[in-house]
Scaffold this motif. Structure first.
Motif, PDB file in Angstrom:
ATOM      1  N   LYS A 119      85.569  17.338 -72.645  1.00 30.18           N
ATOM      2  CA  LYS A 119      84.746  16.214 -72.188  1.00 30.18           C
ATOM      3  C   LYS A 119      83.590  15.950 -73.143  1.00 30.18           C
ATOM      4  O   LYS A 119      83.245  14.790 -73.394  1.00 30.18           O
ATOM      5  N   VAL A 123      82.772  12.492 -75.081  1.00 28.25           N
ATOM      6  CA  VAL A 123      81.484  11.788 -75.034  1.00 28.25           C
ATOM      7  C   VAL A 123      81.017  11.465 -76.446  1.00 28.25           C
ATOM      8  O   VAL A 123      80.529  10.366 -76.723  1.00 28.25           O
TER       9      VAL A 123
ATOM     10  N   ILE B 257      73.531   8.391 -72.911  1.00 25.46           N
ATOM     11  CA  ILE B 257      74.234   9.640 -73.213  1.00 25.46           C
ATOM     12  C   ILE B 257      73.844  10.730 -72.209  1.00 25.46           C
ATOM     13  O   ILE B 257      74.683  11.521 -71.786  1.00 25.46           O
ATOM     14  N   VAL B 260      75.815  10.006 -69.038  1.00 31.16           N
ATOM     15  CA  VAL B 260      77.238  10.318 -69.147  1.00 31.16           C
ATOM     16  C   VAL B 260      77.460  11.825 -69.190  1.00 31.16           C
ATOM     17  O   VAL B 260      78.319  12.360 -68.476  1.00 31.16           O
ATOM     18  N   ILE B 261      76.650  12.533 -70.002  1.00 35.10           N
ATOM     19  CA  ILE B 261      76.845  13.986 -70.109  1.00 35.10           C
ATOM     20  C   ILE B 261      76.601  14.643 -68.754  1.00 35.10           C
ATOM     21  O   ILE B 261      77.387  15.503 -68.327  1.00 35.10           O
ATOM     22  N   GLN B 264      79.593  13.962 -66.503  1.00 34.33           N
ATOM     23  CA  GLN B 264      80.782  14.679 -66.960  1.00 34.33           C
ATOM     24  C   GLN B 264      80.681  16.166 -66.650  1.00 34.33           C
ATOM     25  O   GLN B 264      81.607  16.768 -66.125  1.00 34.33           O
TER      26      GLN B 264
END
Lengths: 303, 278
Positions: A119, A123, B257, B260-261, B264
């Protein structure tokens, strides 16, 4: 869940229900929106492409007509730009595929036992999306510019002639197109390689096939759906792009693509019929290529 | 002596390309992809007067006074507003279509699928020129409104694709159970279907927002005098981008970012915990 076995059985059998008022109400607003702001504009583009200049009008005033010559005129006038667009788009697609395949293979197959790593790499692949497309391209312009240390280093290593330059050349434009569309290539490739059953690869090597043969006869065919959507997602926007090729970014006077011509005709010289007929030509060529490509590679259900 | 040797266990074929070659390539490829991001970030700290081309020393001024550069902040505000409205409308319309496509059977189904696929297969320059031709013919004044209309249009298809995947994964029996327990259609939707759909809807909304926020090509044809952040950058490109634009881009990057990180990592950890439990 006590009922889960029963529930999944009915779920598998259940066919979608017949259309009802509810279905119509759900579809209507969105479909109407797309008809009004996607289909009708395509028709207005066709109408505009056949217009003739108004008889006593100013620049930018046109009357509806059936001037089919508009098409032959723009083809004659801009054949170089049209061909160049498709050449650049093909090159960018090929380079993006060559760049992305090993990357997608690593994320989808080799990194499979480590979901977190997988993942995080994903990203990083989509990270460029979070910085403005234009600023990314400008950054490359600075990095490839004459004063940049990169170019100086290439010259010092004699990889580049002392009087050579990079920005404004076809190389820079294809480089920019490739860079900008790499994530569009990597993601669908990853999605199909992620589902690749590695036992097929083991079977291949058990049958004494060389790694290369296994790759050619097993891995590539199994990842074909990803290759097809990646190629389409890269080729289509690359063929119509006019940012990379424009002079303020990575292009020069000799790198103009069809998108640049459409932009300047529509927004600067107000030659709407020329811009419209070029758009229709671009759209038609892409539809023909996409249909042929999808037919040949046998992935018909793209949605 | 003559007993056949047991066959050596074969190497896993995925390692055949060389144990270190592929990881090395991946590392280099990722570094390559990140170069322009690093560049934008570094040059947001550049002590430049107007155009931000060569390095002139480190400063924090661009970050503390982002809105000193005329128009950058206004363009940024417009982009946020446009992306927000387009996302809300496109996500609503697209989700409705996705539910209808999975749950119901009707005539013109393939026609509707084609209508949804075509905008994604049309180059942006054609979408932009088409809408602009339509607005021109109808005598519509271009501005923020026409940009929102354009962005909503190209986001709908992406929402449908994203949400459709989620709808197909929902077991219709759950909704049936809701109806069996005398739930009204509205109750069944809001208490069963919607919560199950939510991750797909959120993903679709984020995608729409990102697509709209970064769109330049379609915007350029339909913006008239209105400015968005990408349009500001395009216009400024010929005379040099102010460092404040790099600040905004870097800030947006850090925000996105991080978001999203976090999602995730938490979803992976949750999946791992669930796997450990069962």
């Amino acid at each position: 869940m006590a009922f889960s076995a029963f529930a999944t059985a009915t779920a598998a059998e259940q066919a979608p229900r017949r259309a009802s008022k509810v279905a119509l109400l759900l579809l209507l607003p969105g479909i109407a929106y797309l008809m009004l702001f996607f289909l009708v504009p395509l028709f207005s583009l066709v109408i505009t492409s056949l217009q003739a200049p108004a008889e006593f009008g100013d620049i930018g005033e046109y009357d509806n007509a059936f001037r089919w010559e508009n098409y032959t005129t723009v083809i004659g006038q801009y054949s170089a730009q049209i061909l160049r667009s498709f050449l650049y788009a093909v090159l960018a697609t090929v380079f993006a595929l060559l760049f992305s395949y090993p990357l997608a293979y690593f994320i989808g197959v080799r990194a499979r036992p480590y979901p977190l790593l997988q993942k995080l790499i994903l990203v990083m692949v989509i990270a460029p999306f979070f910085i403005s497309f234009l600023l990314r391209t400008l950054a490359w312009k600075q990095i490839l510019s004459d004063e940049s240390p990169v170019v100086a280093a290439l010259k010092a290593l004699s990889l580049l002639a002392p009087d050579a330059y990079l920005t404004g050349t076809p190389f820079a434009v294809v480089f920019g197109l490739t860079y900008n569309f790499i994530p569009f290539m990597t993601l669908p490739l990853y999605a199909s390689l992620e589902r690749l059953d590695t036992r097929y690869l083991e079977a291949g090597s058990d049958l004494y096939s060389t790694p290369f043969t296994t790759f050619r006869t097993v891995t590539i065919p199994l990842s074909m759906p990803g290759i097809v959507s990646g190629v389409l997602l890269t080729f289509i926007p690359a063929a119509g792009d006019y940012v990379n090729a424009s002079r303020e970014f990575l292009g020069g006077t000799g790198t103009t693509m069809i998108g640049n011509v459409i932009e300047s005709n529509f927004l600067i010289s107000l030659n709407y019929p020329a811009a419209a007929s070029l758009s229709i030509i671009l759209m038609a060529v892409i539809l023909v290529l996409v249909t042929a490509y999808v037919r040949r590679s046998g992935t018909e259900d793209l949605l | 002596m003559t007993t056949p040797q047991p066959r050596k266990p074969r190497q896993r074929p995925s390692f055949a390309l060389g144990k270190w070659l592929l990881p090395l390539y991946t590392t280099l490829a990722l570094l390559f992809l990140l170069i322009p991001i690093a560049y934008t970030f570094v040059f947001s700290f550049n002590d430049s007067v107007k155009s931000n081309i060569s390095w002139r020393g480190f400063t924090l001024d661009n970050w503390t006074g982002v809105c000193n550069a005329q128009d950058v902040c206004e363009a940024f505000g417009n982009s946020i507003l446009i992306a927000f409205v387009a996302t809300v409308v496109a996500t609503t319309l697209g989700t409705m279509i996705a539910i209808a496509l999975v749950r119901y059977r009707f005539r013109f189904r393939s026609g509707i699928s084609l209508l949804l696929f075509l905008p994604m297969a049309t180059p942006e320059v054609v979408l932009g020129a088409g809408l602009a031709a339509q607005f021109l013919g109808a005598g519509v004044q271009k501005g923020l409104g026409t940009i929102i209309i354009a962005h909503t249009m190209f986001c709908i298809s992406f929402v449908v694709v994203t949400v459709k995947a989620r709808v197909s994964s929902i077991d219709p029996a759950l909704e049936e159970a809701g109806r069996d327990l005398y739930g009204s259609p509205a109750q069944v939707f809001w208490r069963i279907t919607f919560p199950l759909l939510l991750p797909g809807i959120v993903a679709a909304a984020l995608l729409s927002f990102a697509l709209s926020f970064d769109d330049f090509i379609i915007t350029n044809f339909n913006s008239g005098a209105a400015t968005t952040f990408p349009k500001f950058v395009y216009v400024a490109a010929s005379r040099g981008i102010p460092a404040e634009a790099n600040v905004i881009a870097s800030a947006v990057f850090v925000f996105a970012i991080t978001l999203v990180i976090t999602t995730q990592v938490t979803s992976t950890l949750r999946a791992r915990r669930m796997a450990a439990k069962s």
